[in-house]
Design an enzyme around this catalytic site. Structure first.
Site, PDB file in Angstrom:
ATOM      1  N   LYS A 240     -27.758  22.448  62.901  1.00  0.00           N
ATOM      2  CA  LYS A 240     -26.893  22.879  63.997  1.00  0.00           C
ATOM      3  C   LYS A 240     -25.539  23.185  63.372  1.00  0.00           C
ATOM      4  O   LYS A 240     -24.895  22.313  62.792  1.00  0.00           O
ATOM      5  CB  LYS A 240     -26.738  21.796  65.070  1.00  0.00           C
ATOM      6  CG  LYS A 240     -28.063  21.394  65.749  1.00  0.00           C
ATOM      7  CD  LYS A 240     -28.641  20.180  65.122  1.00  0.00           C
ATOM      8  CE  LYS A 240     -29.828  19.628  65.880  1.00  0.00           C
ATOM      9  NZ  LYS A 240     -30.995  20.492  65.908  1.00  0.00           N
TER      10      LYS A 240
ATOM     11  N   HIS B 238     -33.688  23.197  61.326  1.00  0.00           N
ATOM     12  CA  HIS B 238     -33.323  22.260  62.373  1.00  0.00           C
ATOM     13  C   HIS B 238     -31.823  21.993  62.348  1.00  0.00           C
ATOM     14  O   HIS B 238     -31.305  21.141  63.068  1.00  0.00           O
ATOM     15  CB  HIS B 238     -34.114  20.959  62.177  1.00  0.00           C
ATOM     16  CG  HIS B 238     -33.979  19.976  63.288  1.00  0.00           C
ATOM     17  ND1 HIS B 238     -33.241  18.815  63.167  1.00  0.00           N
ATOM     18  CD2 HIS B 238     -34.483  19.956  64.546  1.00  0.00           C
ATOM     19  CE1 HIS B 238     -33.305  18.124  64.284  1.00  0.00           C
ATOM     20  NE2 HIS B 238     -34.051  18.794  65.152  1.00  0.00           N
TER      21      HIS B 238
ATOM     22  N   HIS C 159     -28.343  11.403  70.471  1.00  0.00           N
ATOM     23  CA  HIS C 159     -28.745  12.474  69.558  1.00  0.00           C
ATOM     24  C   HIS C 159     -28.022  12.420  68.225  1.00  0.00           C
ATOM     25  O   HIS C 159     -28.229  13.289  67.366  1.00  0.00           O
ATOM     26  CB  HIS C 159     -28.498  13.826  70.247  1.00  0.00           C
ATOM     27  CG  HIS C 159     -29.322  14.954  69.730  1.00  0.00           C
ATOM     28  ND1 HIS C 159     -28.754  16.068  69.149  1.00  0.00           N
ATOM     29  CD2 HIS C 159     -30.659  15.139  69.688  1.00  0.00           C
ATOM     30  CE1 HIS C 159     -29.718  16.906  68.785  1.00  0.00           C
ATOM     31  NE2 HIS C 159     -30.877  16.364  69.095  1.00  0.00           N
TER      32      HIS C 159
END
Length: 614
Positions: free
Chosen positions: A504, A502, A255
């Site tokens: 984080k 999107h 990721h």
């Protein structure tokens, strides 16, 4: 037969590019889109002719048995089975591109239908939304912050002290808060100046990404493994090598989203991002980017085997875990003997990292046992970074840490895990609780934490509506769990405008921050002692690929003597201190203070939307 296969291969690439360019043109952002596109097509054709179809060759990785590759066949010649595999890959890629463009056309059609009632969003929220809408309608000033194509000077900007920005989106142009943004072309700079690049992305559009680089530039791309989870490396495009790390049983994901960009003048740019290398993430969704330029040393310094916890040594450890080392060897052996980076160990010795002040936080998928291994990854690594920034809370003190955790995907939360994470965020060691009975930890209350996630209403009122919520995930089975922390949910609304994020990010603030330092004068002096009020950092901020989930940050078990940390994903982010509330408000990508969910609110659940049914 070889010539026929070569022609088919070139045709597959051309078809993929043609489909992309005849429907939704790629955002070139230089001002001369037609000229750049023509140049790209010509460069690509030359690259295909000159490469002798290197794309058809697979490279055998040099790695240990645990990271064994699924590429058991190596063909040195042209026109073998790997050439057929390469053609199949690109033919499938062309079909996928065609289907993607068809989906985009359907999406644009839906956008037109919804445009009328989105002209005026003044009734979204009182009174704040009216104020934002007014700012948008008056086209607030700040010419450097408009989401318009950058000038040459913009793309040539150098950031020796680091820079953090949100990405530009077409749905917030200009941003309502007038903050500066990054576009992908600004992050990369002039393509002909890039000598070598190491990129990492979870979702990946190969041909869209390929056109941002000169066809002759060597690139190593770290990507998601296949369902087997085996490490592998292979040639996928002329001068491009794909490498994948090992995932136990194929579970979890690679990721990380980062770039190492080596320029012809010796400069290195390090980029840590939340954006995948797909057009949607750089055009329609808001993401976060931190980058810093690192100068080449006048002469290399000796290797220091004791340096294991500074920024460059952590990057080196990350690259090794991602299977980049054998890919680098393959790249050098594959007609690139003068690569800007000859070995991963050269990163620390050849570049000057003295101005990099942020702390790198990796999560390395796998099982990590024993304190020396555990504190290098996941939330125990965050704990160490908090201590390195001298912001450990300490036990028994009145100071309290407030966490605001924002992301695009939720986990299966329990009070045990959130308290586990919270303890590390305070800078405290898991030694304090690892030997406590599990039943006792299950009874702990939730700590002061705010989970920032878009409500269903926020998604519906965004520029793309429910259609744009395809990469934001919460499931009904999570939300309905008996002890799920529903009372800790807050709405995620971008400061830029009606866009979904999107990003984080974590904002950690201390409730009490002011301390007094007594400066005593000479004991013989009749002057009163001077008291100076010193404001230490109010807290810290994290940005990177980690969602606020156990899969990303890890689960601790074992004992205080021998801890065990299990992590499902490969993740990467940075942490840095914030001096005051104003800086926290500036850094946060969401509107602060966030609005707490009411009894009428639910989080956005993609699986329940008519637009995202499989």
């Amino acid at each position: 037969m070889a010539h026929k296969s070569d022609d088919d291969l070139a045709g597959a690439i051309a078809l993929s590019l043609q489909e992309s360019n005849t429907t939704t043109p790629i955002m070139v952002e230089s001002g001369d889109e037609d000229d750049e596109e023509l140049q790209f097509q010509a460069d690509l054709k030359r690259a295909l002719e000159a490469s002798k179809f290197e794309i058809s060759r697979e490279v055998r990785p040099q790695c240990n048995s645990e990271s064994s590759t699924n590429l058991s066949r190596v063909n040195a010649g042209v026109g073998g089975s790997t050439s057929s595999n390469a053609f199949t890959f690109l033919a499938e890629r062309a079909q996928m591109e065609k289907e993607r463009q068809e989906r985009q056309r359907r999406l644009l059609k839906q956008q037109r239908k919804l445009a009328a009632h989105r002209e005026d969003d003044s009734d979204v929220e009182e009174p704040h939304a009216k104020r934002l809408a007014a700012s948008h309608s008056t086209n607030a000033s700040g010419k450097n912050h408009k989401a318009s194509p950058p000038s040459t000077s913009d793309t040539d900007s150098i950031f020796w002290n680091g820079e953090f920005r949100q990405t530009a989106t077409r749905h917030a142009d200009p941003r309502m808060d007038n903050m500066a943004t990054f576009r992908l072309t600004e992050v990369l700079g002039q393509k002909k100046e890039i000598a070598f690049a190491i990129l990492s992305s979870y979702s990946l559009d190969w041909m869209w990404t390929y056109q941002f680089f000169d066809p002759s530039t060597p690139v190593i791309m770290v990507a998601q493994p296949d369902q087997t989870g085996r490490a592998s490396i292979k040639n996928v495009l002329p001068h491009w090598i794909k490498t994948t790390p090992y995932l136990r049983g194929g579970h979890g994901c690679q990721h990380m989203k980062f770039m190492l960009l080596f320029y012809r003048n010796g400069r290195l740019r390090v980029v840590v991002s939340t954006a995948n290398l797909i057009e949607y993430d750089w055009r329609d969704m808001e993401n976060s980017v931190w980058l810093q330029d690192v100068p080449l040393r006048p002469s290399p310094i000796p290797h220091d085997p004791k340096a294991t916890n500074d920024f460059p040594s952590i990057i080196q450890r990350v690259l090794i875990s991602l299977n980049v080392k054998p890919a680098l060897v393959a790249m050098i052996n594959d007609n690139h003997p003068n690569l800007a980076l000859e070995s991963i160990e050269d990163l620390r010795c050849h570049w000057d990292w003295s101005k990099v002040k942020v702390h790198l936080i990796p999560s390395i998928a796998g099982k990590h046992e024993g304190w020396p291994a555990v504190i290098k990854t996941g939330h125990p690594r965050l704990m160490m970074a908090v201590r390195e920034m001298a912001m450990r809370i300490g036990k028994g003190k009145a100071k309290e840490l407030i966490l605001e955790c924002q992301g695009s995907s939720l986990g299966m939360y329990t009070t045990q895990w959130i308290n586990e994470f919270y303890w590390s965020a305070r800078g405290e060691s898991a030694e304090d609780w690892l030997d406590e009975p599990k039943k006792q930890r299950e009874k702990l209350p939730y700590p002061p934490i705010k989970i920032i996630f878009p409500s269903k209403r926020t998604v519906q009122e965004s520029a793309l509506g429910e259609e744009g919520g395809g990469t934001i995930f919460c499931r009904r089975k999570q939300w309905s769990t008996k002890k799920f922390p529903r009372d800790h949910f807050y709405d995620s609304k971008s400061k830029s405008g009606p866009v979904l994020m999107h990003s984080k990010m974590i904002i950690a603030t201390h409730q009490q921050t002011t301390r007094k330092i007594l400066q005593a004068t000479d004991s013989n002096s009749e002057q009163d002692d001077k008291i100076e009020v010193v404001e230490p950092p109010i807290g810290w901020s994290y940005l990177g690929s980690h969602n606020f989930t156990p899969s990303a940050w890890g689960n601790l078990s074992g004992s205080s003597f021998n801890p065990i940390l299990n992590i499902a994903n490969y993740e990467l982010g940075i942490v840095f201190p914030m001096k005051d509330v104003a800086e926290a408000d500036k850094v946060a990508c969401w509107q602060r203070p966030p609005r707490k969910y009411t009894t009428e609110d639910e989080p956005w659940m993609q699986e329940e939307s008519m637009y995202h049914q499989s």
